[in-house]
Design an enzyme around this catalytic site. Structure first.
Site, short mmCIF file in Angstrom:
data_model
loop_
_atom_site.label_atom_id
_atom_site.label_comp_id
_atom_site.label_asym_id
_atom_site.label_seq_id
_atom_site.Cartn_x
_atom_site.Cartn_y
_atom_site.Cartn_z
N HIS A 16 32.20 69.72 50.64
CA HIS A 16 33.64 70.08 50.68
C HIS A 16 33.81 71.59 50.84
O HIS A 16 34.66 72.05 51.59
CB HIS A 16 34.33 69.65 49.37
CG HIS A 16 34.43 68.17 49.16
ND1 HIS A 16 33.96 67.53 48.04
CD2 HIS A 16 34.96 67.19 49.94
CE1 HIS A 16 34.21 66.24 48.12
NE2 HIS A 16 34.81 66.00 49.27
N LYS A 40 42.92 55.38 41.05
CA LYS A 40 41.50 55.70 41.20
C LYS A 40 40.99 56.31 39.90
O LYS A 40 41.57 57.28 39.40
CB LYS A 40 41.30 56.68 42.38
CG LYS A 40 39.85 56.78 42.82
CD LYS A 40 39.72 57.41 44.21
CE LYS A 40 38.26 57.64 44.57
NZ LYS A 40 38.07 58.17 45.92
N ARG A 89 30.81 62.82 58.09
CA ARG A 89 29.41 63.04 57.67
C ARG A 89 28.44 62.16 58.43
O ARG A 89 27.32 62.53 58.69
CB ARG A 89 29.27 62.75 56.16
CG ARG A 89 29.98 63.75 55.28
CD ARG A 89 30.15 63.21 53.90
NE ARG A 89 30.98 62.02 53.92
CZ ARG A 89 31.18 61.21 52.91
NH1 ARG A 89 30.56 61.43 51.77
NH2 ARG A 89 31.97 60.16 53.01
N SER A 127 30.91 62.68 46.27
CA SER A 127 31.20 62.97 44.86
C SER A 127 30.51 61.94 43.96
O SER A 127 30.00 62.28 42.89
CB SER A 127 32.70 62.96 44.62
OG SER A 127 33.31 63.92 45.43
N1 COA Z 1 31.27 66.54 51.90
C1 COA Z 1 30.94 65.82 50.82
N2 COA Z 1 31.56 64.67 50.47
C2 COA Z 1 32.57 64.27 51.25
C3 COA Z 1 32.97 64.98 52.39
C4 COA Z 1 32.27 66.16 52.71
N3 COA Z 1 32.58 66.88 53.79
N4 COA Z 1 33.99 64.31 52.96
C5 COA Z 1 34.22 63.23 52.20
N5 COA Z 1 33.37 63.19 51.17
C6 COA Z 1 33.24 62.13 50.15
C7 COA Z 1 34.04 62.39 48.91
O1 COA Z 1 33.26 63.10 47.97
C8 COA Z 1 34.34 61.01 48.44
O2 COA Z 1 33.22 60.51 47.76
P1 COA Z 1 33.33 59.31 46.70
O3 COA Z 1 33.86 58.12 47.43
O4 COA Z 1 31.94 59.18 46.28
O5 COA Z 1 34.26 59.80 45.62
C9 COA Z 1 34.47 60.18 49.71
O6 COA Z 1 33.78 60.93 50.69
C10 COA Z 1 35.89 59.95 50.09
O7 COA Z 1 36.42 61.19 50.49
P2 COA Z 1 37.81 61.84 50.13
O8 COA Z 1 37.94 62.99 51.07
O9 COA Z 1 37.95 62.16 48.71
O10 COA Z 1 38.77 60.77 50.60
P3 COA Z 1 39.57 59.70 49.83
O11 COA Z 1 39.25 58.44 50.53
O12 COA Z 1 39.44 59.71 48.38
O13 COA Z 1 41.05 60.22 50.12
C11 COA Z 1 42.99 60.67 51.41
C12 COA Z 1 41.54 60.25 51.38
C13 COA Z 1 43.43 61.42 50.19
C14 COA Z 1 43.13 61.58 52.61
C15 COA Z 1 43.83 59.39 51.65
O14 COA Z 1 43.49 58.44 50.64
C16 COA Z 1 45.32 59.63 51.64
O15 COA Z 1 45.84 60.28 52.51
N6 COA Z 1 46.02 59.07 50.65
C17 COA Z 1 47.46 59.23 50.52
C18 COA Z 1 48.18 57.92 50.77
C19 COA Z 1 48.47 57.74 52.23
O16 COA Z 1 49.07 58.57 52.88
N7 COA Z 1 48.05 56.58 52.77
C20 COA Z 1 48.34 56.18 54.12
C21 COA Z 1 47.48 56.87 55.14
S1 COA Z 1 45.92 56.16 55.30
#
Ligand code: COA
Length: 158
Positions: A16, A40, A89, A127
């Site tokens: 990140h 979550k 990734r 994470s």
């Molecule tokens: N390096 C390391 N880890 C990474 C990474 C990077 N560059 N990019 C992503 N990850 C990992 C995160 O650590 C996380 O790991 P985990 O699952 O073990 O916790 C996983 O990938 C998911 O990544 P994250 O970026 O936290 O995405 P998310 O899926 O939790 O959230 C949002 C994505 C917040 C963008 C999305 O859920 C959102 O927009 N929510 C709002 C509701 C909405 O608008 N919904 C409709 C549209 S889809």
């Protein structure tokens, strides 16, 4: 140009942080937006995640740390964002990211999603993996910034 880098950041990893550094160089303003998702189960509270990311990004004058709930596109509108930035990734990220970006595109076509390819040395990081290693007493040196390592050690009483 105003960009949003959204995520859960529970906790932020070196992957990140690399994304944030790269985006800070490319955009006028970067909002690192932490999703406040009560459904979550997170290890770190929203306040802890906000505090850690604020400390970790203090040296970037154009990076703002914020939280949001509800739809990402609504938050994007509220801050006049031009783009969402997401990291890829591995091929396995692609399907989920495509689905999210197409959904956002359909809800708010003016907002583009840009993808940055994660560096190879961070491509295996997540994470969850970091939390697993921390809980089992493994060396976190290559995975997270020092500040996050200290907070993880506190959580797991190591
Ligand atoms: N390096 C390391 N880890 C990474 C990474 C990077 N560059 N990019 C992503 N990850 C990992 C995160 O650590 C996380 O790991 P985990 O699952 O073990 O916790 C996983 O990938 C998911 O990544 P994250 O970026 O936290 O995405 P998310 O899926 O939790 O959230 C949002 C994505 C917040 C963008 C999305 O859920 C959102 O927009 N929510 C709002 C509701 C909405 O608008 N919904 C409709 C549209 S889809």
């Amino acid at each position: 140009m105003i960009a949003i880098y959204p995520g859960t950041f529970d906790p932020a990893t070196n992957g990140h942080m690399d994304m944030i550094e790269r985006c800070a160089k490319k955009f006028d303003t970067l909002y690192v937006a932490i999703l406040n998702n009560p459904n979550k189960k997170c290890l770190f509270t929203l306040e802890e995640r906000l505090e850690m990311l604020t400390d970790l990004t203090r040296h970037y004058p154009n990076v703002k740390i914020a939280s949001f709930d509800g739809l990402l596109i609504d938050y994007a509108k509220s801050i006049n964002a031009d783009v969402i930035v997401r990291g890829l990734r591995a091929v396995s990220d692609y399907e989920y990211e495509m689905q999210m970006s197409l959904c956002n595109q359909s809800l708010y076509p003016e907002l583009e999603t840009l993808f940055l390819v994660a560096k190879t040395r961070f491509s295996y990081l997540s994470s969850s993996i970091v939390k697993e290693v921390a809980s089992l007493g493994g060396n976190l040196e290559n995975f997270v910034p020092d500040l996050v390592r200290e907070e993880l050690l506190k959580k797991y009483n190591k």
